[in-house]
Design an enzyme around this catalytic site. Structure first.
Site, PDB file in Angstrom:
ATOM      1  N   TYR A  40     -22.523   8.812 -30.055  1.00  0.00           N
ATOM      2  CA  TYR A  40     -23.216   9.007 -31.338  1.00  0.00           C
ATOM      3  C   TYR A  40     -24.592   9.660 -31.189  1.00  0.00           C
ATOM      4  O   TYR A  40     -25.148  10.150 -32.176  1.00  0.00           O
ATOM      5  CB  TYR A  40     -23.435   7.676 -32.080  1.00  0.00           C
ATOM      6  CG  TYR A  40     -22.205   6.977 -32.607  1.00  0.00           C
ATOM      7  CD1 TYR A  40     -20.931   7.524 -32.485  1.00  0.00           C
ATOM      8  CD2 TYR A  40     -22.322   5.747 -33.245  1.00  0.00           C
ATOM      9  CE1 TYR A  40     -19.815   6.855 -32.965  1.00  0.00           C
ATOM     10  CE2 TYR A  40     -21.207   5.081 -33.737  1.00  0.00           C
ATOM     11  CZ  TYR A  40     -19.958   5.634 -33.586  1.00  0.00           C
ATOM     12  OH  TYR A  40     -18.875   4.965 -34.069  1.00  0.00           O
ATOM     13  N   HIS A  96     -14.018   2.696 -26.879  1.00  0.00           N
ATOM     14  CA  HIS A  96     -14.118   3.388 -28.172  1.00  0.00           C
ATOM     15  C   HIS A  96     -12.740   3.818 -28.698  1.00  0.00           C
ATOM     16  O   HIS A  96     -12.429   3.647 -29.886  1.00  0.00           O
ATOM     17  CB  HIS A  96     -15.030   4.607 -28.013  1.00  0.00           C
ATOM     18  CG  HIS A  96     -15.621   5.099 -29.292  1.00  0.00           C
ATOM     19  ND1 HIS A  96     -16.799   5.791 -29.338  1.00  0.00           N
ATOM     20  CD2 HIS A  96     -15.199   5.007 -30.582  1.00  0.00           C
ATOM     21  CE1 HIS A  96     -17.074   6.098 -30.595  1.00  0.00           C
ATOM     22  NE2 HIS A  96     -16.119   5.637 -31.368  1.00  0.00           N
TER      23      HIS A  96
HETATM   24  N1  LIG Z   1     -15.012   3.033 -33.709  1.00  0.00           N
HETATM   25  C1  LIG Z   1     -14.882   4.215 -34.269  1.00  0.00           C
HETATM   26  O1  LIG Z   1     -14.088   5.075 -33.838  1.00  0.00           O
HETATM   27  C2  LIG Z   1     -15.691   4.529 -35.495  1.00  0.00           C
HETATM   28  C3  LIG Z   1     -15.348   5.609 -36.325  1.00  0.00           C
HETATM   29  C4  LIG Z   1     -16.100   5.853 -37.467  1.00  0.00           C
HETATM   30  C5  LIG Z   1     -17.182   5.029 -37.767  1.00  0.00           C
HETATM   31  N2  LIG Z   1     -17.531   3.999 -36.927  1.00  0.00           N
HETATM   32  C6  LIG Z   1     -18.698   3.125 -37.209  1.00  0.00           C
HETATM   33  O2  LIG Z   1     -18.605   2.695 -38.549  1.00  0.00           O
HETATM   34  C7  LIG Z   1     -19.821   3.015 -39.235  1.00  0.00           C
HETATM   35  C8  LIG Z   1     -19.561   3.217 -40.705  1.00  0.00           C
HETATM   36  O3  LIG Z   1     -18.685   4.311 -40.921  1.00  0.00           O
HETATM   37  P1  LIG Z   1     -19.160   5.647 -41.629  1.00  0.00           P
HETATM   38  O4  LIG Z   1     -20.612   5.790 -41.412  1.00  0.00           O
HETATM   39  O5  LIG Z   1     -18.315   6.753 -41.171  1.00  0.00           O
HETATM   40  O6  LIG Z   1     -18.761   5.423 -43.159  1.00  0.00           O
HETATM   41  P2  LIG Z   1     -19.115   4.328 -44.302  1.00  0.00           P
HETATM   42  O7  LIG Z   1     -20.036   3.300 -43.800  1.00  0.00           O
HETATM   43  O8  LIG Z   1     -17.830   3.926 -44.901  1.00  0.00           O
HETATM   44  O9  LIG Z   1     -19.837   5.245 -45.391  1.00  0.00           O
HETATM   45  C9  LIG Z   1     -21.098   5.825 -45.162  1.00  0.00           C
HETATM   46  C10 LIG Z   1     -21.403   6.730 -46.351  1.00  0.00           C
HETATM   47  O10 LIG Z   1     -21.483   5.940 -47.532  1.00  0.00           O
HETATM   48  C11 LIG Z   1     -22.767   6.135 -48.156  1.00  0.00           C
HETATM   49  N3  LIG Z   1     -23.180   4.813 -48.644  1.00  0.00           N
HETATM   50  C12 LIG Z   1     -23.609   3.760 -47.914  1.00  0.00           C
HETATM   51  N4  LIG Z   1     -23.887   2.699 -48.698  1.00  0.00           N
HETATM   52  C13 LIG Z   1     -23.647   3.095 -49.978  1.00  0.00           C
HETATM   53  C14 LIG Z   1     -23.758   2.450 -51.225  1.00  0.00           C
HETATM   54  N5  LIG Z   1     -24.174   1.177 -51.334  1.00  0.00           N
HETATM   55  N6  LIG Z   1     -23.423   3.173 -52.357  1.00  0.00           N
HETATM   56  C15 LIG Z   1     -22.992   4.446 -52.251  1.00  0.00           C
HETATM   57  N7  LIG Z   1     -22.865   5.115 -51.082  1.00  0.00           N
HETATM   58  C16 LIG Z   1     -23.189   4.445 -49.951  1.00  0.00           C
HETATM   59  C17 LIG Z   1     -23.663   6.640 -47.053  1.00  0.00           C
HETATM   60  O11 LIG Z   1     -24.670   7.478 -47.592  1.00  0.00           O
HETATM   61  P3  LIG Z   1     -26.238   7.275 -47.262  1.00  0.00           P
HETATM   62  O12 LIG Z   1     -26.392   7.127 -45.781  1.00  0.00           O
HETATM   63  O13 LIG Z   1     -26.850   8.530 -47.781  1.00  0.00           O
HETATM   64  O14 LIG Z   1     -26.665   6.051 -48.009  1.00  0.00           O
HETATM   65  C18 LIG Z   1     -22.701   7.469 -46.201  1.00  0.00           C
HETATM   66  O15 LIG Z   1     -22.502   8.751 -46.757  1.00  0.00           O
HETATM   67  C19 LIG Z   1     -20.319   4.251 -38.491  1.00  0.00           C
HETATM   68  O16 LIG Z   1     -21.662   4.541 -38.784  1.00  0.00           O
HETATM   69  C20 LIG Z   1     -20.037   3.852 -37.067  1.00  0.00           C
HETATM   70  O17 LIG Z   1     -21.048   2.962 -36.599  1.00  0.00           O
HETATM   71  C21 LIG Z   1     -16.780   3.724 -35.825  1.00  0.00           C
END
Ligand SMILES: NC(=O)c1ccc[n+]([C@@H]2O[C@H](COP(=O)([O-])OP(=O)(O)OC[C@H]3O[C@@H](n4cnc5c(N)ncnc54)[C@H](OP(=O)(O)O)[C@@H]3O)[C@@H](O)[C@H]2O)c1
Length: 265
Positions: A40, A96
């Protein structure tokens, strides 16, 4: 096994000065569980945010993830992560992804992860993006009770029930990544109606649903108001009708699906 904090901060994209500021505001708002990965580019920011918080290291729960490119040097790569984080241990180290095309197979690297735990460089270990078969292979190699979680994509539109149930049966709590479907839950009519009823938002209801089903959630937000709202989702109590309506939103909508990824359940 010690519990993983139910709500964490996803850090994908929280790079640079803006990312560090977002981590700082999340910590100020009460986030203690921070989810990073070797790929990341956020390990340094996570470490800096922990150091700048003025809080004891012991208050935090820091997760990192080992990338498949490091399977031949897994322990050394954890040392690299610890250096980037400025920590002497992580709370949770995950594989991962299973190696593309199972080459090398799980038995070739999962034992090394257990040894990383045994040397104290990770308090807990687990996996991510493991299918039911992968979970069973890992357990066959390092035993029942060794895996603290399987982190996989899970949100209202991809509830991943078969994998979720299998993990629970094997004593492994699921961690829902992308719990907000990457920010795509606003405007869904079922979510909107339930959100109105609870004077909350669609995102909060989407998180409350996963929490009510027993998943750990790691939403990412760079926006303090949203970080606060996401944290508060833990206080929303959904009733049976809400749960039933939200269960009906599952439509197998997967967002993370690389060509080299596993054959999903
Ligand atoms: N293990 C893996 O392979 C893997 C894969 C993908 C993700 N991950 C982990 O999971 C975490 C979360 O996944 P993600 O970041 O892809 O997606 P997510 O958490 O589902 O969504 C993040 C998005 O939602 C917006 N958001 C956040 N809170 C909100 C709210 N209360 N209202 C409206 N919009 C909101 C954020 O915008 P803003 O930032 O502008 O608020 C961002 O665009 C990652 O950061 C990572 O740590 C792990």
């Amino acid at each position: 096994m010690e519990a993983i904090p139910k709500i964490g901060l996803g850090t994908f994209g929280l790079t640079g000065a803006d990312g560090l500021a977002a981590l700082g505001s999340a910590i100020d708002l009460g986030y203690r569980h921070l989810d990073t990965a070797q790929t990341y580019g956020t390990e340094e920011n996570v470490g800096k945010a922990v150091a700048c918080s003025g809080l004891n290291r012991g208050e935090f729960f820091v997760t990192t993830k080992v990338t498949a490119a490091n399977f031949g040097r897994l322990a050394e790569s954890i040392d690299d992560s610890l250096k980037a984080l400025g920590l002497d241990h992580v709370d949770l180290a995950l594989i991962h992804w299973p190696a593309p095309h199972d080459t090398p197979p799980i038995r070739a690297y999962i034992g090394e992860l257990a040894r990383v735990r045994d040397t104290g460089r990770a308090r807990l270990i687990g996996v991510s993006n493991f299918t039911r078969r992968h979970v069973d292979e890992a357990i066959a190699e390092i035993g029942e009770g060794a895996l603290a979680t399987n982190q996989f994509e899970q949100h209202v539109f991809l509830q991943n029930r078969a994998l979720d149930a299998h993990c629970r049966e094997r004593g492994i709590p699921p961690t829902a990544y992308m719990p907000l479907a990457g920010g795509r839950v606003d405007g869904d009519p079922v979510l909107t109606a339930i959100a109105r009823k609870h004077r909350s938002s669609e995102s909060q209801v989407a998180l409350a649903y996963l929490l009510a089903r027993g998943s750990i959630v790691i939403p990412k937000s760079a926006t303090p108001e949203r970080q606060k709202a996401n944290m508060a989702a833990g206080g929303i109590v959904l009733d049976e009708a809400d749960m039933h309506g939200l269960a009906g939103l599952d439509r197998g909508e997967r967002h993370i699906d690389p060509s080299w990824g596993p054959n999903w359940d």
